[in-house]
Design a protein around this motif. Structure first.
Motif, PDB file in Angstrom:
ATOM      1  N   LYS A 137       0.812  -1.215   0.000  1.00  0.00           N
ATOM      2  CA  LYS A 137       0.000   0.000   0.000  1.00  0.00           C
ATOM      3  C   LYS A 137       0.846   1.267   0.000  1.00  0.00           C
ATOM      4  N   LEU A 138       0.256   2.317  -0.557  1.00  0.00           N
ATOM      5  CA  LEU A 138       0.818   3.658  -0.478  1.00  0.00           C
ATOM      6  C   LEU A 138      -0.179   4.522   0.288  1.00  0.00           C
ATOM      7  N   ALA A 139       0.325   5.441   1.064  1.00  0.00           N
ATOM      8  CA  ALA A 139      -0.555   6.307   1.844  1.00  0.00           C
ATOM      9  C   ALA A 139      -0.034   7.736   1.812  1.00  0.00           C
ATOM     10  N   ARG A 140      -0.950   8.695   1.781  1.00  0.00           N
ATOM     11  CA  ARG A 140      -0.553  10.105   1.754  1.00  0.00           C
ATOM     12  C   ARG A 140      -0.414  10.640   3.176  1.00  0.00           C
ATOM     13  N   PRO A 141       0.809  11.028   3.566  1.00  0.00           N
ATOM     14  CA  PRO A 141       0.973  11.648   4.880  1.00  0.00           C
ATOM     15  C   PRO A 141       0.404  13.066   4.882  1.00  0.00           C
ATOM     16  N   GLU A 150      -0.385  12.503  -5.890  1.00  0.00           N
ATOM     17  CA  GLU A 150      -0.656  11.944  -7.214  1.00  0.00           C
ATOM     18  C   GLU A 150       0.551  12.108  -8.132  1.00  0.00           C
ATOM     19  N   GLU A 151       1.226  13.231  -8.013  1.00  0.00           N
ATOM     20  CA  GLU A 151       2.409  13.493  -8.836  1.00  0.00           C
ATOM     21  C   GLU A 151       3.520  12.499  -8.519  1.00  0.00           C
ATOM     22  N   ILE A 152       3.735  12.230  -7.226  1.00  0.00           N
ATOM     23  CA  ILE A 152       4.783  11.293  -6.807  1.00  0.00           C
ATOM     24  C   ILE A 152       4.476   9.886  -7.315  1.00  0.00           C
ATOM     25  N   ILE A 153       3.227   9.460  -7.188  1.00  0.00           N
ATOM     26  CA  ILE A 153       2.836   8.114  -7.608  1.00  0.00           C
ATOM     27  C   ILE A 153       3.043   7.923  -9.109  1.00  0.00           C
ATOM     28  N   LYS A 154       2.728   8.957  -9.893  1.00  0.00           N
ATOM     29  CA  LYS A 154       2.857   8.850 -11.346  1.00  0.00           C
ATOM     30  C   LYS A 154       4.308   8.709 -11.794  1.00  0.00           C
ATOM     31  N   THR A 155       5.253   9.145 -10.970  1.00  0.00           N
ATOM     32  CA  THR A 155       6.665   9.037 -11.353  1.00  0.00           C
ATOM     33  C   THR A 155       7.154   7.595 -11.305  1.00  0.00           C
ATOM     34  N   GLN A 156       6.381   6.725 -10.645  1.00  0.00           N
ATOM     35  CA  GLN A 156       6.810   5.340 -10.502  1.00  0.00           C
ATOM     36  C   GLN A 156       5.779   4.407 -11.109  1.00  0.00           C
ATOM     37  N   GLU A 157       5.922   4.123 -12.387  1.00  0.00           N
ATOM     38  CA  GLU A 157       4.973   3.247 -13.066  1.00  0.00           C
ATOM     39  C   GLU A 157       5.207   1.787 -12.705  1.00  0.00           C
ATOM     40  N   ILE A 158       6.473   1.415 -12.492  1.00  0.00           N
ATOM     41  CA  ILE A 158       6.799   0.033 -12.123  1.00  0.00           C
ATOM     42  C   ILE A 158       6.977  -0.036 -10.615  1.00  0.00           C
ATOM     43  N   LYS A 159       6.158  -0.860  -9.967  1.00  0.00           N
ATOM     44  CA  LYS A 159       6.251  -1.017  -8.518  1.00  0.00           C
ATOM     45  C   LYS A 159       6.540  -2.474  -8.185  1.00  0.00           C
ATOM     46  N   MET A 160       7.679  -2.737  -7.583  1.00  0.00           N
ATOM     47  CA  MET A 160       8.015  -4.073  -7.145  1.00  0.00           C
ATOM     48  C   MET A 160       7.729  -4.177  -5.644  1.00  0.00           C
ATOM     49  N   GLU A 176       6.128  -4.145   1.530  1.00  0.00           N
ATOM     50  CA  GLU A 176       6.262  -2.742   1.177  1.00  0.00           C
ATOM     51  C   GLU A 176       6.786  -2.639  -0.243  1.00  0.00           C
ATOM     52  N   PHE A 177       6.550  -1.498  -0.869  1.00  0.00           N
ATOM     53  CA  PHE A 177       7.000  -1.296  -2.242  1.00  0.00           C
ATOM     54  C   PHE A 177       8.514  -1.140  -2.313  1.00  0.00           C
ATOM     55  N   SER A 178       9.073  -1.678  -3.393  1.00  0.00           N
ATOM     56  CA  SER A 178      10.451  -1.406  -3.759  1.00  0.00           C
ATOM     57  C   SER A 178      10.418  -0.338  -4.848  1.00  0.00           C
ATOM     58  N   MET A 179      11.540   0.322  -5.082  1.00  0.00           N
ATOM     59  CA  MET A 179      11.520   1.484  -5.980  1.00  0.00           C
ATOM     60  C   MET A 179      12.583   1.403  -7.069  1.00  0.00           C
ATOM     61  N   PRO A 180      12.346   0.627  -8.108  1.00  0.00           N
ATOM     62  CA  PRO A 180      13.317   0.555  -9.204  1.00  0.00           C
ATOM     63  C   PRO A 180      13.232   1.782 -10.095  1.00  0.00           C
ATOM     64  N   LEU A 181      14.239   2.007 -10.878  1.00  0.00           N
ATOM     65  CA  LEU A 181      14.248   3.045 -11.914  1.00  0.00           C
ATOM     66  C   LEU A 181      13.953   4.437 -11.371  1.00  0.00           C
ATOM     67  N   PHE A 190       9.482   9.653  -2.745  1.00  0.00           N
ATOM     68  CA  PHE A 190       8.571   8.512  -2.717  1.00  0.00           C
ATOM     69  C   PHE A 190       8.511   7.843  -1.345  1.00  0.00           C
ATOM     70  N   LEU A 191       9.607   7.877  -0.600  1.00  0.00           N
ATOM     71  CA  LEU A 191       9.680   7.172   0.681  1.00  0.00           C
ATOM     72  C   LEU A 191       8.548   7.509   1.656  1.00  0.00           C
ATOM     73  N   PRO A 192       8.166   8.778   1.803  1.00  0.00           N
ATOM     74  CA  PRO A 192       7.125   9.091   2.791  1.00  0.00           C
ATOM     75  C   PRO A 192       5.750   8.494   2.489  1.00  0.00           C
ATOM     76  N   VAL A 193       5.494   8.087   1.241  1.00  0.00           N
ATOM     77  CA  VAL A 193       4.167   7.572   0.908  1.00  0.00           C
ATOM     78  C   VAL A 193       4.099   6.047   0.968  1.00  0.00           C
ATOM     79  N   ILE A 194       5.233   5.395   1.238  1.00  0.00           N
ATOM     80  CA  ILE A 194       5.247   3.939   1.330  1.00  0.00           C
ATOM     81  C   ILE A 194       4.711   3.519   2.696  1.00  0.00           C
ATOM     82  N   LEU A 195       3.728   2.651   2.674  1.00  0.00           N
ATOM     83  CA  LEU A 195       3.122   2.158   3.905  1.00  0.00           C
ATOM     84  C   LEU A 195       3.405   0.665   4.032  1.00  0.00           C
TER      85      LEU A 195
END
Length: 207
Positions: A137-141, A150-160, A176-181, A190-195
């Protein structure tokens, strides 16, 4: 409760824990070469037997490919094995209807991590694979606006997805999500929105 009954309960608990530990260790030792080609069975047995649970660590020289492999966590419920710098394998024994089942998590990092979660019976018969899609999950602090979120999420199309058995509760799977590319600046944003998502074992799967 009298002392005799108390000692009897303690003895039964100790026997149960010992049996569980032996079951998980045997499962680890019997890992098929197709899943773990890094060590021969006798070497895996030597690795487990030389481990010191009180120190929670053990290293062993891999005679097949060279290099050092290690066990970094050893309890009756969980073994964390590191066959290489890029791979971690977690083995957990879990209660189920009838006999216990075993969860194997393989996490590859090159350099960002991605995990697979599979369930087997004691004979290494594959039972199921946990679909991690959309479970992390991702969550907005409060510190980030909805537009920025929404802008941050769109920068990461591939979510591992990274998965790991909770060290204090082997019936819990942490995701938790990993952040490739991503550039370092993008990762920082991106880190603050990872839950971290915690899934519970229900006897058949984690949900």
């Amino acid at each position: 409760m009298n002392m005799k009954r108390f000692l009897s309960i303690i003895s039964i608990s100790v026997i149960a824990i010992a049996a569980q530990a032996q079951g998980l260790q045997k499962f680890f030792i019997d890992t098929p070469d197709s899943i773990q080609p890094y060590m021969k069975k006798l070497d895996r047995e030597a690795l487990v037997m030389s481990a010191d649970p009180s120190k929670d660590t053990c290293s062993y020289m891999n005679i097949v490919y060279g290099g050092t492999v290690s066990i970094t966590h050893l309890t009756p419920e969980l073994i964390v094995f590191n066959p290489s710098k890029t791979l971690t394998q977690e083995y957990a024994i879990l209660p189920s209807e009838g006999d216990s089942v075993f969860c194997v998590i393989s996490t590859y990092k090159a350099p960002e991590g991605e995990s697979s979660v599979k369930i087997y019976d004691k004979n290494w018969t594959w039972l199921s694979t946990l679909d991690l899609t959309d479970k992390a999950k991702l969550a907005r602090p409060d510190s980030i606006s909805e537009a920025r979120f929404e802008e941050i999420i769109k920068t990461q199309e591939i979510k591992m997805t990274l998965a790991s058995i909770d060290k204090k509760n082997s019936k819990q799977l942490n995701l938790e999500f990993s952040m490739p590319l991503m550039s370092s600046d993008e990762k920082k944003a991106f880190l603050p929105v990872i839950l971290q998502t915690n899934l519970k074992w229900n006897g058949k799967t984690f949900n």
